[in-house]
Design a protein around this motif. Structure first.
Motif, PDB file in Angstrom:
ATOM      1  N   LEU A 324      -2.075  21.535  -9.467  1.00 53.36           N
ATOM      2  CA  LEU A 324      -1.811  21.478 -10.904  1.00 53.36           C
ATOM      3  C   LEU A 324      -2.660  20.380 -11.562  1.00 53.36           C
ATOM      4  CD1 LEU A 324       2.060  21.976 -10.985  1.00 53.36           C
ATOM      5  CD2 LEU A 324       0.286  23.578 -11.751  1.00 53.36           C
ATOM      6  N   ALA A 325      -2.742  19.245 -10.897  1.00 52.20           N
ATOM      7  CA  ALA A 325      -3.541  18.147 -11.464  1.00 52.20           C
ATOM      8  C   ALA A 325      -4.998  18.582 -11.594  1.00 52.20           C
ATOM      9  CB  ALA A 325      -3.420  16.906 -10.587  1.00 52.20           C
ATOM     10  N   ALA A 326      -5.492  19.334 -10.595  1.00 51.86           N
ATOM     11  CA  ALA A 326      -6.893  19.778 -10.630  1.00 51.86           C
ATOM     12  C   ALA A 326      -7.117  20.814 -11.731  1.00 51.86           C
ATOM     13  CB  ALA A 326      -7.282  20.351  -9.268  1.00 51.86           C
ATOM     14  N   ALA A 327      -6.063  21.549 -12.083  1.00 53.26           N
ATOM     15  CA  ALA A 327      -6.224  22.633 -13.056  1.00 53.26           C
ATOM     16  C   ALA A 327      -6.032  22.166 -14.495  1.00 53.26           C
ATOM     17  CB  ALA A 327      -5.222  23.752 -12.739  1.00 53.26           C
ATOM     18  N   LEU A 328      -5.607  20.910 -14.667  1.00 50.67           N
ATOM     19  CA  LEU A 328      -5.258  20.460 -16.023  1.00 50.67           C
ATOM     20  C   LEU A 328      -6.210  19.371 -16.500  1.00 50.67           C
ATOM     21  CD1 LEU A 328      -1.435  20.295 -15.461  1.00 50.67           C
ATOM     22  CD2 LEU A 328      -2.512  21.585 -17.322  1.00 50.67           C
ATOM     23  N   PRO A 329      -6.602  19.417 -17.775  1.00 49.83           N
ATOM     24  CA  PRO A 329      -7.375  18.299 -18.320  1.00 49.83           C
ATOM     25  C   PRO A 329      -6.455  17.097 -18.524  1.00 49.83           C
ATOM     26  CG  PRO A 329      -6.851  19.872 -20.048  1.00 49.83           C
ATOM     27  CD  PRO A 329      -6.305  20.443 -18.779  1.00 49.83           C
ATOM     28  N   ALA A 330      -7.011  15.885 -18.470  1.00 50.42           N
ATOM     29  CA  ALA A 330      -6.202  14.693 -18.716  1.00 50.42           C
ATOM     30  C   ALA A 330      -5.788  14.678 -20.186  1.00 50.42           C
ATOM     31  CB  ALA A 330      -6.995  13.440 -18.378  1.00 50.42           C
ATOM     32  N   ARG A 331      -4.574  14.262 -20.422  1.00 49.10           N
ATOM     33  CA  ARG A 331      -4.028  14.253 -21.773  1.00 49.10           C
ATOM     34  C   ARG A 331      -3.966  12.848 -22.333  1.00 49.10           C
ATOM     35  NH1 ARG A 331       1.573  17.340 -23.181  1.00 49.10           N
ATOM     36  NH2 ARG A 331       0.940  19.154 -22.011  1.00 49.10           N
ATOM     37  N   GLN A 332      -4.096  12.725 -23.613  1.00 52.83           N
ATOM     38  CA  GLN A 332      -3.883  11.441 -24.287  1.00 52.83           C
ATOM     39  C   GLN A 332      -2.427  11.016 -24.073  1.00 52.83           C
ATOM     40  OE1 GLN A 332      -6.605  10.317 -25.943  1.00 52.83           O
ATOM     41  NE2 GLN A 332      -5.544   8.367 -26.228  1.00 52.83           N
ATOM     42  N   ALA A 333      -2.236   9.748 -23.704  1.00 45.66           N
ATOM     43  CA  ALA A 333      -0.853   9.284 -23.526  1.00 45.66           C
ATOM     44  C   ALA A 333      -0.179   9.097 -24.874  1.00 45.66           C
ATOM     45  CB  ALA A 333      -0.841   7.975 -22.751  1.00 45.66           C
ATOM     46  N   GLU A 334       0.941   9.759 -25.060  1.00 45.47           N
ATOM     47  CA  GLU A 334       1.742   9.553 -26.275  1.00 45.47           C
ATOM     48  C   GLU A 334       3.149   9.120 -25.897  1.00 45.47           C
ATOM     49  OE1 GLU A 334       1.736  12.960 -28.836  1.00 45.47           O
ATOM     50  OE2 GLU A 334      -0.460  13.103 -28.753  1.00 45.47           O
ATOM     51  N   TRP A 335       3.740   9.932 -24.993  1.00 39.38           N
ATOM     52  CA  TRP A 335       5.104   9.599 -24.567  1.00 39.38           C
ATOM     53  C   TRP A 335       5.086   8.327 -23.708  1.00 39.38           C
ATOM     54  CZ3 TRP A 335       8.939  13.264 -21.496  1.00 39.38           C
ATOM     55  CH2 TRP A 335      10.232  13.021 -21.941  1.00 39.38           C
ATOM     56  N   ARG A 336       4.087   8.238 -22.871  1.00 32.55           N
ATOM     57  CA  ARG A 336       3.966   7.074 -21.972  1.00 32.55           C
ATOM     58  C   ARG A 336       3.380   5.895 -22.743  1.00 32.55           C
ATOM     59  NH1 ARG A 336       3.294   8.857 -16.128  1.00 32.55           N
ATOM     60  NH2 ARG A 336       1.904   7.091 -15.862  1.00 32.55           N
ATOM     61  N   SER A 337       4.209   5.227 -23.485  1.00 32.88           N
ATOM     62  CA  SER A 337       3.737   4.075 -24.266  1.00 32.88           C
ATOM     63  C   SER A 337       4.236   2.781 -23.630  1.00 32.88           C
ATOM     64  CB  SER A 337       4.272   4.173 -25.695  1.00 32.88           C
ATOM     65  OG  SER A 337       5.678   4.030 -25.670  1.00 32.88           O
ATOM     66  N   ASP A 338       3.594   1.673 -24.018  1.00 31.51           N
ATOM     67  CA  ASP A 338       4.069   0.363 -23.542  1.00 31.51           C
ATOM     68  C   ASP A 338       5.503   0.120 -23.993  1.00 31.51           C
ATOM     69  OD1 ASP A 338       1.658  -0.007 -22.395  1.00 31.51           O
ATOM     70  OD2 ASP A 338       0.860  -1.331 -23.957  1.00 31.51           O
ATOM     71  N   ALA A 339       5.781   0.583 -25.214  1.00 28.68           N
ATOM     72  CA  ALA A 339       7.134   0.355 -25.753  1.00 28.68           C
ATOM     73  C   ALA A 339       8.176   1.081 -24.902  1.00 28.68           C
ATOM     74  CB  ALA A 339       7.196   0.838 -27.197  1.00 28.68           C
ATOM     75  N   LEU A 340       7.850   2.316 -24.489  1.00 31.75           N
ATOM     76  CA  LEU A 340       8.817   3.056 -23.658  1.00 31.75           C
ATOM     77  C   LEU A 340       8.974   2.379 -22.293  1.00 31.75           C
ATOM     78  CD1 LEU A 340      10.710   5.428 -23.183  1.00 31.75           C
ATOM     79  CD2 LEU A 340       8.747   6.760 -22.374  1.00 31.75           C
ATOM     80  N   ALA A 341       7.839   1.960 -21.716  1.00 27.80           N
ATOM     81  CA  ALA A 341       7.920   1.281 -20.407  1.00 27.80           C
ATOM     82  C   ALA A 341       8.813   0.052 -20.510  1.00 27.80           C
ATOM     83  CB  ALA A 341       6.522   0.895 -19.934  1.00 27.80           C
ATOM     84  N   ARG A 342       8.673  -0.680 -21.625  1.00 29.71           N
ATOM     85  CA  ARG A 342       9.513  -1.876 -21.796  1.00 29.71           C
ATOM     86  C   ARG A 342      10.982  -1.481 -21.917  1.00 29.71           C
ATOM     87  NH1 ARG A 342       8.224  -3.662 -26.535  1.00 29.71           N
ATOM     88  NH2 ARG A 342       6.046  -3.860 -25.888  1.00 29.71           N
ATOM     89  N   ARG A 343      11.263  -0.433 -22.676  1.00 31.79           N
ATOM     90  CA  ARG A 343      12.666   0.008 -22.820  1.00 31.79           C
ATOM     91  C   ARG A 343      13.236   0.414 -21.466  1.00 31.79           C
ATOM     92  NH1 ARG A 343      14.187   4.583 -26.194  1.00 31.79           N
ATOM     93  NH2 ARG A 343      16.270   3.800 -25.810  1.00 31.79           N
ATOM     94  N   ILE A 344      12.446   1.146 -20.695  1.00 30.78           N
ATOM     95  CA  ILE A 344      12.929   1.568 -19.369  1.00 30.78           C
ATOM     96  C   ILE A 344      13.234   0.335 -18.522  1.00 30.78           C
ATOM     97  CG2 ILE A 344      12.246   2.686 -17.203  1.00 30.78           C
ATOM     98  CD1 ILE A 344      10.573   4.670 -18.889  1.00 30.78           C
ATOM     99  N   ARG A 345      12.346  -0.640 -18.603  1.00 30.46           N
ATOM    100  CA  ARG A 345      12.470  -1.824 -17.742  1.00 30.46           C
ATOM    101  C   ARG A 345      13.634  -2.719 -18.175  1.00 30.46           C
ATOM    102  NH1 ARG A 345       7.487  -3.282 -18.440  1.00 30.46           N
ATOM    103  NH2 ARG A 345       7.878  -4.944 -19.943  1.00 30.46           N
ATOM    104  N   GLU A 346      13.823  -2.831 -19.471  1.00 27.24           N
ATOM    105  CA  GLU A 346      14.730  -3.877 -19.970  1.00 27.24           C
ATOM    106  C   GLU A 346      16.112  -3.385 -20.382  1.00 27.24           C
ATOM    107  OE1 GLU A 346      12.537  -5.882 -23.042  1.00 27.24           O
ATOM    108  OE2 GLU A 346      11.078  -6.698 -21.598  1.00 27.24           O
ATOM    109  N   THR A 347      16.274  -2.088 -20.574  1.00 25.38           N
ATOM    110  CA  THR A 347      17.586  -1.621 -21.048  1.00 25.38           C
ATOM    111  C   THR A 347      18.536  -1.454 -19.866  1.00 25.38           C
ATOM    112  OG1 THR A 347      16.329  -0.322 -22.647  1.00 25.38           O
ATOM    113  CG2 THR A 347      18.705   0.100 -22.538  1.00 25.38           C
TER     114      THR A 347
END
Ligand code: TPP
Ligand code: MG
Length: 549
Positions: A324-347
C-alpha cells in the motif's frame, strides 16, 4: 532398555518436541510421566491449582511464541481447567495439556469421567491415547495441531497404559517443528492493492490499527511508515497494546479502553486500516463512522456477530502494508500536526474529576505513580476487572514488556499469568496489576511464587469489592452488598505465605519502594487501598447511572 516404561517414552516424546518448561499439578494419572519429564531436564513449575497450570502455560506461550505445556491428573484435575481452556482457545494460544485418564483395565474408578465432551465444549481438541505404540506419534501430532491451529490440545492417557513396559520402536517420530509447513509470507493480489489504494486516496482521516497479527508478521515498522505517508494516526487493539508506544501519533488502544483523545480522533476517522486484527467487538465500537479495510491473511466480513469490514486486502500484514505504501503518493500532513502530537502526549487518558475519600487513592494516581517509578525493563502483566482500564494507560510501556489476555473475560488469572511470564523471562522482574477479587480467587499461588522464588511484584488495586459489579449494580439503582466485602489485608496475607507485603498509603514512597524491591527481588504484594467511587470511562459509558441513559 527393557526396563523402560511407557511414561518414560512419553516424557522423552515431549522433550523431543522441545518442552523445557511444564506447569504441573500431580495426581495418580500424571505423576509418573511428570516425574520422568523432570528427570529429563524439563523445568517443572508445580502450582497449587490446575487452573493456574493452564493459565500460566498460556502466558508462557504468548511470551515465548512456543507451545505452552501443562499437566493435570484425570477427572477432578481436568475439570478444574475448564475456565482456562476456553480462554486459551479465544486467545489463539497453542498449548498441549497432558492429562491422565482413568485406567482402562478397571470396571470402576472413582475419578473416571467422560473427559472428551468437557474439553471439546471449550473449543480445545481432545485426543484419547489408547494405543501404546502409537502414543509418541500422537504426541507429535498434538504439537503439530497446537502450532497449526493455534489452540489447546488435550491428551488423555490412561495411567494403567502409562505404567506398562515399553514394547514399541526405539526411535521417536520426527518432531512437529520439522514437519510444520513454513510457507513464506503471503503477498497481496495487485488488484486488491489497487482497490485499497483508491480507498485510502479518497479518505480524509485515516487510522491504522494494528492487532497481534501485525506484530507476529513484523509489520509494526511498515504500519508506522504507511501512517506517515498517508497522514494517518496509529492505534492498536488491546492485546497489541504498546506496539507503537513511542510514536508521537499513536493514539494507544482503539476500543473500550481508549483515552479521551483517542476516542475523539477515532470518532473523526472515515477509514480504518485494521491490520492483523480479529476485528473484535470492543475495537469496532470505537469507530461509528469509518469504513474498515481489513488487511489480513484471512480477512473477515463478519466478526463476533457484526459486519465488521467491507473492504479486504488478503496478505501477510507486512507485505500488504508495504504494498500500500508503494502504491500511494506521500500526502501533505494535516491531521498529523505538532499540536495534535502535543495533545496526545499531554492529555490524561481520563480527566473526569473525582474526590476520593481520605486515606484512599484515586486508581489513576496509582497507575501514574507506578508508571513513573517502575523500571523500563520490568515485565508488566495486566489482569481483569474494572481496575484493568487504569494500567492500560502507562504510555512508556512497550508491547514487548506488556501482557494482557482477556478474550474470555474471566477474572482470577492474574497471578498465574505473572507466573507464566516469570517462567518465560526468568531474569526479569514481573509486575502484576490485579484487583482484590481477582487476586483472592487464586491467592494460593503465592505459595508457588515463594517456593519457586519467582520475582513477581503484585500490585493490588484494593477497592474492597468486585468493582465491575458494584458500579453496574449502582448504575442500575440496585444494592451492591453481594459484591462489597471490605478491603482484605493483602500485606498480612502475603506475609503469611512468606512473601513481602506492604500497604501503600503514600504514593510518594513508590520510588524508594521500587529501588528496594529491585535490590531484593523475590515476591511481594503492594496493597493500594483505592476509592470505590472512581469509575472508569468505559464503565461510565456502558453503565451510566439510572436516568442518564
Ligand atoms: C471467573 C469469573 N467469575 C466472575 C466474573 C464476573 N466478574 C467480572 S469483573 C469481577 C470483579 C473483579 O473484582 P476485582 O478483581 O476486585 O477487580 P475490580 O473490578 O474491583 O477492579 C467479577 C466478579 C468473571 N468475569 N470471571
Ligand atoms: Mg476490586
Amino acid at each position: 532398555m527393557s526396563q523402560r516404561k511407557v511414561y518414560d517414552v512419553l516424557a522423552e516424546a515431549f522433550r523431543r518436541e522441545g518442552t523445557d518448561t511444564c506447569f504441573s499439578l500431580l495426581g495418580d494419572a500424571n505423576m509418573s510421566w511428570a516425574t520422568q519429564l523432570a528427570g529429563l531436564g524439563c523445568r517443572m513449575v508445580y502450582v497449587r491449582h490446575e487452573h493456574c497450570a493452564v493459565a500460566a502455560a498460556m502466558a508462557y506461550a504468548r511470551k515465548t511464541g512456543e507451545v505452552g505445556v501443562a499437566t493435570v491428573t484425570c477427572g477432578p484435575g481436568l475439570t478444574q481447567v475448564l475456565t482456562a481452556l476456553p480462554a486459551a482457545v479465544r486467545a489463539h494460544l497453542p498449548l498441549v495439556l497432558f492429562a491422565g485418564e482413568a485406567p482402562l483395565k478397571s470396571n470402576w474408578y472413582n475419578q473416571a469421567i467422560d473427559q472428551a465432551p468437557f474439553v471439546v465444549a471449550t473449543g480445545a481438541a481432545y485426543h484419547a491415547l489408547h494405543h501404546v505404540e502409537r502414543m509418541p506419534t500422537q504426541i507429535r501430532d498434538a504439537f503439530l495441531q497446537a502450532r497449526a491451529e493455534r489452540r489447546p490440545v488435550v491428551l488423555g492417557v490412561p495411567f494403567d497404559l502409562q505404567a506398562r513396559p515399553w514394547s514399541g520402536p526405539e526411535a521417536l517420530p520426527t518432531p512437529s517443528r520439522e514437519l510444520l509447513p513454513q510457507p513464506g509470507p503471503m503477498p497481496p493480489n495487485p488488484d486488491d492493492v489497487a482497490h485499497a489504494a483508491t480507498l485510502i486516496a479518497g479518505a480524509r482521516r485515516i487510522v491504522i490499527v494494528a492487532g497481534l497479527g501485525a506484530h507476529m508478521a513484523g509489520a509494526a515498522a511498515a504500519c508506522r511508515a504507511l501512517a506517515e505517508r498517508c497522514d494517518a494516526l496509529l492505534a492498536t487493539t488491546l492485546p497489541a497494546r504498546g506496539l507503537f508506544h513511542d510514536d508521537p501519533f499513536s493514539l494507544g488502544v482503539a476500543g473500550g479502553f481508549s483515552s479521551d483523545v483517542a476516542r475523539e480522533c477515532l470518532g473523526e476517522a472515515d477509514l480504518v486500516l485494521a491490520v492483523g486484527s480479529s476485528l473484535a467487538h470492543h475495537f469496532a465500537g470505537a469507530f461509528a463512522q469509518a469504513e474498515v479495510l481489513h488487511v489480513d491473511t484471512s480477512p473477515l466480513a463478519v466478526s463476533q456477530g457484526r459486519v465488521a469490514a467491507r473492504h479486504h486486502l488478503r496478505a501477510d500484514a507486512r507485505l500488504g502494508v508495504e504494498a500500500l505504501a508503494a502504491a500511494l503518493p506521500a500526502r501533505q500532513a494535516e491531521w498529523r500536526s505538532d499540536a495534535l502530537a502535543r495533545r496526545i502526549r499531554e492529555t490524561p487518558a481520563d480527566s473526569t474529576p473525582f474526590a476520593p475519600e481520605p486515606g484512599l487513592h484515586d486508581p489513576r494516581d496509582v497507575a501514574a505513580g507506578l508508571e513513573a517509578a517502575l523500571p523500563a525493563e520490568w515485565e508488566m502483566v495486566n489482569s481483569s476487572g474494572h481496575c484493568s482500564y487504569y494500567f492500560v494507560h502507562m504510555p512508556s510501556r512497550p508491547f514487548e514488556r506488556f501482557l494482557t489476555i482477556r478474550e474470555f473475560g474471566a477474572i482470577g488469572n492474574g497471578i498465574a499469568f505473572a507466573m507464566g511470564v516469570a517462567a518465560a523471562r526468568p531474569d526479569s522482574t514481573v509486575v502484576l496489576f490485579d484487583g482484590d477479587g481477582s487476586a483472592l480467587m487464586h491467592i494460593q499461588e503465592l505459595e508457588t511464587i515463594r517456593r519457586h522464588r519467582l520475582n513477581i511484584l503484585i500490585c493490588v488495586l484494593n477497592d474492597g469489592a468486585y468493582g465491575s459489579e458494584i458500579h453496574k449494580l449502582r448504575a442500575e439503582g440496585l444494592p451492591d452488598d453481594g459484591a462489597t466485602f471490605g478491603r482484605p489485608d493483602f500485606a498480612a496475607i502475603a506475609k503469611g505465605f512468606g512473601l513481602g507485603g506492604t500497604r501503600v498509603s503514600d504514593l510518594a514512597a513508590l520510588p524508594d519502594m521500587v529501588a528496594e524491591f529491585a535490590r531484593t527481588g523475590g515476591g511481594a504484594i503492594w496493597d493500594f487501598p483505592i476509592s470505590d467511587k472512581v469509575t472508569s470511562p468505559v464503565m461510565r459509558r456502558f453503565h451510566p447511572p439510572a436516568g442518564k441513559q
